[in-house]
Design an enzyme around this catalytic site. Structure first.
Site, mmCIF file in Angstrom:
data_model
loop_
_atom_site.group_PDB
_atom_site.id
_atom_site.type_symbol
_atom_site.label_atom_id
_atom_site.label_comp_id
_atom_site.label_asym_id
_atom_site.label_seq_id
_atom_site.Cartn_x
_atom_site.Cartn_y
_atom_site.Cartn_z
ATOM 1 N N GLU A 78 0.028 -9.009 -27.558
ATOM 2 C CA GLU A 78 0.731 -10.281 -27.804
ATOM 3 C C GLU A 78 1.094 -10.419 -29.276
ATOM 4 O OE1 GLU A 78 -2.127 -12.831 -25.934
ATOM 5 O OE2 GLU A 78 -1.449 -12.193 -23.953
ATOM 6 N N GLU A 109 -5.463 -1.899 -22.664
ATOM 7 C CA GLU A 109 -4.839 -3.057 -22.027
ATOM 8 C C GLU A 109 -3.397 -2.725 -21.682
ATOM 9 O OE1 GLU A 109 -6.955 -6.930 -22.952
ATOM 10 O OE2 GLU A 109 -5.490 -6.666 -24.534
ATOM 11 N N HIS A 131 -3.598 -6.586 -30.655
ATOM 12 C CA HIS A 131 -3.355 -7.075 -29.294
ATOM 13 C C HIS A 131 -1.852 -7.046 -29.017
ATOM 14 C CE1 HIS A 131 -3.202 -9.629 -25.793
ATOM 15 N NE2 HIS A 131 -4.513 -9.468 -25.667
ATOM 16 N N SER A 171 -5.935 -8.974 -16.609
ATOM 17 C CA SER A 171 -6.178 -9.685 -15.353
ATOM 18 C C SER A 171 -7.564 -9.428 -14.747
ATOM 19 C CB SER A 171 -5.079 -9.351 -14.334
ATOM 20 O OG SER A 171 -3.832 -9.791 -14.813
ATOM 21 N N LYS A 208 -7.418 -16.523 -26.904
ATOM 22 C CA LYS A 208 -6.023 -16.610 -27.361
ATOM 23 C C LYS A 208 -5.803 -17.959 -28.041
ATOM 24 C CE LYS A 208 -4.962 -13.379 -23.743
ATOM 25 N NZ LYS A 208 -3.970 -12.742 -22.894
ATOM 26 N N ASN A 237 -11.539 -13.472 -24.899
ATOM 27 C CA ASN A 237 -10.402 -13.656 -25.804
ATOM 28 C C ASN A 237 -9.664 -14.931 -25.402
ATOM 29 O OD1 ASN A 237 -8.132 -13.448 -27.398
ATOM 30 N ND2 ASN A 237 -7.208 -11.764 -26.226
ATOM 31 N N GLY A 279 -2.370 -10.992 -18.121
ATOM 32 C CA GLY A 279 -1.953 -12.340 -17.712
ATOM 33 C C GLY A 279 -1.015 -12.366 -16.513
HETATM 34 P P1 PGA Z 1 -5.861 -11.595 -19.263
HETATM 35 O O1 PGA Z 1 -5.735 -11.192 -20.801
HETATM 36 O O2 PGA Z 1 -7.295 -11.402 -18.867
HETATM 37 O O3 PGA Z 1 -5.420 -13.018 -19.182
HETATM 38 O O4 PGA Z 1 -4.957 -10.661 -18.504
HETATM 39 C C1 PGA Z 1 -6.407 -10.086 -21.323
HETATM 40 C C2 PGA Z 1 -6.119 -9.969 -22.794
HETATM 41 O O5 PGA Z 1 -4.977 -10.191 -23.190
HETATM 42 O O6 PGA Z 1 -7.004 -9.668 -23.590
#
Ligand code: PGA
Length: 250
Positions: free
Chosen positions: A94, A168, A92, A210, A9, A7, A174
């Site tokens: 976000e 998640e 997601h 992460s 982003k 992903n 992140g």
């Molecule tokens: P990350 O993001 O691996 O940077 O923690 C995972 C995600 O948001 O899909």
């Protein structure tokens, strides 16, 4: 087969970088029955990347729920299919946070994707204030989320699994602070049980938050965890290649 979703982003800035990254990821492994790789770049790069990948599949980071029509700025499943997209990430955290996506909107996106024959990857997960009250509280939060996001799924005519859920925990995304693998595995079991009993779905459940080459094995060694949704580590080609390589040996 374990699934690894890259992903990206809102990265990278240019088409040139995106194509290069996709090529490195795609050529960095051999297609086997053990691991499947899905690259989910920003929309403007989908088409070009679809032309160069050989071993991976393509995912979008969102989809709109309506068909074609007067929906300025939105992307319909028709356009995604034109770009050879087969997976779509929905809900997601976000998007829930920054764009104000609600469970109602997410539910419509899930239904539209399934009807269109896209493989939905529905993201769920609790915020930190819930997890502070323990895994039980998190399970109950995720259960409520699934109930809202999957309303009406059983009635999608002609729809047959595969369906994918990504657990998640928001506080793990992140932050460099992943969940404890055994707790992520327990949550995966919980999601599978819920979806089997309420929707007759036999989903694959991914973990996200992460994930790196250092910890991916700790998660994916559990049979309940069918793969990983990888953010930050998926835009560093060497790091992501390591993740794919480790997964293919599990
Ligand atoms: P990350 O993001 O691996 O940077 O923690 C995972 C995600 O948001 O899909």
């Amino acid at each position: 087969m374990k699934l690894l979703v890259a992903n990206w982003k809102s990265n990278p800035a240019s088409l040139g970088e995106a194509v290069l990254l996709a090529r490195k990821i795609d050529r960095g492994f051999r297609k086997t029955k053990k691991v499947g790789v899905i690259i989910a770049p920003p929309f403007p790069f989908l088409y070009e990347i679809s032309r160069i990948i050989k071993n991976s599949e393509l995912g979008a980071q969102d989809v709109f729920w309506e068909d074609l029509g007067p929906y300025t700025g939105e992307i319909s499943w028709h356009q995604l299919k034109q770009a050879s997209v087969s997976y779509v990430i929905i809900g997601h955290s976000e998007r829930r946070r920054w764009v104000g996506e609600t469970d109602e909107m997410i539910n419509k996106k899930v239904l539209a994707s399934l009807k269109a024959g896209l493989k939905a990857i529905l993201c769920v997960g609790e915020p930190l204030e819930v997890r502070r009250n323990g895994l039980r509280a998190a399970k109950s939060y995720v259960k409520d989320q699934l109930k809202r996001d999957l309303k009406g799924v059983s009635s999608v005519i002609g729809y047959k699994p595969p369906f994918i859920a990504a657990y998640e925990p928001i506080w793990a995304i992140g932050t460099g602070r992943p969940d404890k693998p055994e707790e992520a595995a327990e949550m995966s079991r919980h999601i599978k049980t819920l979806l089997a009993s309420s929707y007759s779905l036999n989903p694959r459940v991914l973990y996200g938050g992460s994930v790196t080459s250092e910890n991916v094995k700790n998660f994916l060694q559990y049979k309940e965890i069918d793969g990983a949704l990888v953010g930050g580590a998926s835009i560093r080609s060497e790091e992501f290649k390591k993740i794919v390589n480790i997964t293919s040996k599990l």
